[in-house]
Design an enzyme around this catalytic site. Sequence first.
Site, PDB file in Angstrom:
ATOM      1  N   CYS A 158      30.935  12.495  68.525  1.00 18.35           N
ATOM      2  CA  CYS A 158      31.729  12.560  67.286  1.00 18.35           C
ATOM      3  C   CYS A 158      33.214  12.316  67.518  1.00 18.35           C
ATOM      4  O   CYS A 158      33.949  12.030  66.572  1.00 18.35           O
ATOM      5  CB  CYS A 158      31.536  13.898  66.594  1.00 18.35           C
ATOM      6  SG  CYS A 158      29.900  14.073  65.877  1.00 18.35           S
TER       7      CYS A 158
HETATM    8  N1  COA Z   1      16.652  24.572  53.839  1.00 17.80           N
HETATM    9  C1  COA Z   1      16.543  25.894  53.585  1.00 17.80           C
HETATM   10  N2  COA Z   1      16.823  26.857  54.484  1.00 17.80           N
HETATM   11  C2  COA Z   1      17.222  26.452  55.709  1.00 17.80           C
HETATM   12  C3  COA Z   1      17.345  25.098  56.053  1.00 17.80           C
HETATM   13  C4  COA Z   1      17.035  24.143  55.063  1.00 17.80           C
HETATM   14  N3  COA Z   1      17.134  22.828  55.296  1.00 17.80           N
HETATM   15  N4  COA Z   1      17.751  25.013  57.335  1.00 17.80           N
HETATM   16  C5  COA Z   1      17.890  26.258  57.792  1.00 17.80           C
HETATM   17  N5  COA Z   1      17.553  27.142  56.817  1.00 17.80           N
HETATM   18  C6  COA Z   1      17.545  28.610  56.890  1.00 17.80           C
HETATM   19  C7  COA Z   1      17.319  29.083  58.305  1.00 17.80           C
HETATM   20  O1  COA Z   1      15.921  29.179  58.554  1.00 17.80           O
HETATM   21  C8  COA Z   1      17.973  30.444  58.266  1.00 17.80           C
HETATM   22  O2  COA Z   1      17.097  31.392  57.667  1.00 17.80           O
HETATM   23  P1  COA Z   1      17.029  32.916  58.198  1.00 17.80           P
HETATM   24  O3  COA Z   1      18.408  33.453  57.927  1.00 17.80           O
HETATM   25  O4  COA Z   1      15.967  33.488  57.337  1.00 17.80           O
HETATM   26  O5  COA Z   1      16.721  32.811  59.651  1.00 17.80           O
HETATM   27  C9  COA Z   1      19.145  30.252  57.330  1.00 17.80           C
HETATM   28  O6  COA Z   1      18.832  29.107  56.536  1.00 17.80           O
HETATM   29  C10 COA Z   1      20.455  30.022  58.052  1.00 17.80           C
HETATM   30  O7  COA Z   1      20.247  29.010  59.046  1.00 17.80           O
HETATM   31  P2  COA Z   1      21.383  28.537  60.021  1.00 17.80           P
HETATM   32  O8  COA Z   1      20.863  27.430  60.887  1.00 17.80           O
HETATM   33  O9  COA Z   1      21.979  29.716  60.680  1.00 17.80           O
HETATM   34  O10 COA Z   1      22.385  27.900  58.947  1.00 17.80           O
HETATM   35  P3  COA Z   1      23.945  27.727  59.001  1.00 17.80           P
HETATM   36  O11 COA Z   1      24.560  28.491  57.919  1.00 17.80           O
HETATM   37  O12 COA Z   1      24.477  27.897  60.376  1.00 17.80           O
HETATM   38  O13 COA Z   1      24.107  26.178  58.604  1.00 17.80           O
HETATM   39  C11 COA Z   1      24.515  24.121  59.706  1.00 17.80           C
HETATM   40  C12 COA Z   1      23.497  25.194  59.392  1.00 17.80           C
HETATM   41  C13 COA Z   1      23.876  23.116  60.661  1.00 17.80           C
HETATM   42  C14 COA Z   1      24.912  23.416  58.407  1.00 17.80           C
HETATM   43  C15 COA Z   1      25.773  24.721  60.329  1.00 17.80           C
HETATM   44  O14 COA Z   1      25.432  25.612  61.366  1.00 17.80           O
HETATM   45  C16 COA Z   1      26.730  23.711  60.890  1.00 17.80           C
HETATM   46  O15 COA Z   1      27.090  22.748  60.247  1.00 17.80           O
HETATM   47  N6  COA Z   1      27.237  23.967  62.101  1.00 17.80           N
HETATM   48  C17 COA Z   1      28.187  23.093  62.738  1.00 17.80           C
HETATM   49  C18 COA Z   1      27.464  21.879  63.073  1.00 17.80           C
HETATM   50  C19 COA Z   1      28.342  20.756  63.474  1.00 17.80           C
HETATM   51  O16 COA Z   1      29.351  20.490  62.928  1.00 17.80           O
HETATM   52  N7  COA Z   1      27.917  20.071  64.475  1.00 17.80           N
HETATM   53  C20 COA Z   1      28.630  18.983  64.925  1.00 17.80           C
HETATM   54  C21 COA Z   1      27.698  17.862  64.961  1.00 17.80           C
HETATM   55  S1  COA Z   1      28.613  16.537  65.507  1.00 17.80           S
END
Ligand code: COA
Length: 376
Positions: A158
């Site tokens: 990225c």
């Molecule tokens: N639909 C519904 N629920 C979902 C889901 C989806 N597509 N994906 C995950 N969930 C659920 C999970 O199962 C979890 O449930 P639980 O609390 O019952 O265990 C809950 O939502 C939270 O999941 P989590 O993975 O902790 O979500 P989050 O709030 O961390 O958001 C991201 C996920 C990926 C959006 C976030 O972590 C993020 O963007 N992080 C930074 C990533 C980034 O910038 N990376 C750089 C890449 S270059």
Amino acid sequence: MTHSVVISGTGLWTPEQSITNDELVASFNEYVDRYNRRHAAAIEAGEMDALTHSNSAFIEKASGIKQRFVLDKEGILDPDRLCPTIPERGDDEISVQAEIAVKAARQALDNAGLTADDLDAVLVACSNMQRAYPAMAVEVQAALGMNHGWGYDMNVACSSATFGIQTGVDAIRNGSARRVLMVNPEICSGHLAWEDRDCHFIFGDVSTAVILERAEDATSANQWEVLGTRLQTKFSNNIRNNFGFLNRAAPDGVGARDKLFRQEGRRVFKEVCPMVAEQITSHLGDLEVPVEQVKRMWLHQANLNMNEFIARRVLGREASREEAPVILDDYANTSSAGSIIAFHKHNADLPAGTKGVICSFGAGYSIGSVVVDRVK
Ligand code: COA
């Protein structure tokens, strides 16, 4: 003598096809239902876990993403495929990635008032290269019709664009090139596990380009001097993709989940955001640019909550959308191109004398910041 370097033009190519969260979730959920039906007996017997539906409201709340542009919508939304269909091309045709690089590059050249022959160098900087060699940059150089100069590829995930800007600026400062094209053809739909609920919504496709040249050479009506660049890397497994040329030497792993993008999203969020805010703050401090003078931050576009956190840390208060523009709602995460799309779409309104920061962050970990000052 060191030369002042300006960004004198940018370009953006956006695919024609897009996918809304609702469309994405409908096909994903159909895939889940089919999977669960197919494995009903094993799931019932406790031998396999059932898959769970995705949800549009979750996606928008967790990431800020509302839709994404892609090269091939049909293949991605086919519940039996969940992968873009991008046919192979013969060696006598331009490759897909070079083609979209050229589209953004031509626009950047137009905006800078230049032609391909004015360039000395091409850097293709992005997360995934379509092939091992010859370098994509050399194909782009030829497709643009450049009759001299050199090109090479660089991948810092990225952060590739800001690392590419520093590389271009250094080349111009030390005299190995007068004008550099830095281009980011990101086909992220190819490395995304569209069947993984935790990340299936994250990425989109796009291509961006930046022209860098000596300030004394530039004639563009819109010029941003690069006051300074700063790069930082720190090894982490929290964003990783093990796809590579040695995969065939270990056939058991071919096609396994680790050969596509995967991440520990929460950890990335917690670890990277403070590092980014700290880097921007110290970079500005070392350049003696007071933060009050920074009118805009064109941040990497991965997650809205990340950007709000970083901007708040840097400014010491909430940032407005004018101060930290958002494009990820439309484009999703386009890897290295995100901060450049934000810059391309949201810099023309600022007057000469305005200072700003382009900043990217991602796998590696890698962080790049570029402090700029509008001179024209
Ligand atoms: N639909 C519904 N629920 C979902 C889901 C989806 N597509 N994906 C995950 N969930 C659920 C999970 O199962 C979890 O449930 P639980 O609390 O019952 O265990 C809950 O939502 C939270 O999941 P989590 O993975 O902790 O979500 P989050 O709030 O961390 O958001 C991201 C996920 C990926 C959006 C976030 O972590 C993020 O963007 N992080 C930074 C990533 C980034 O910038 N990376 C750089 C890449 S270059």
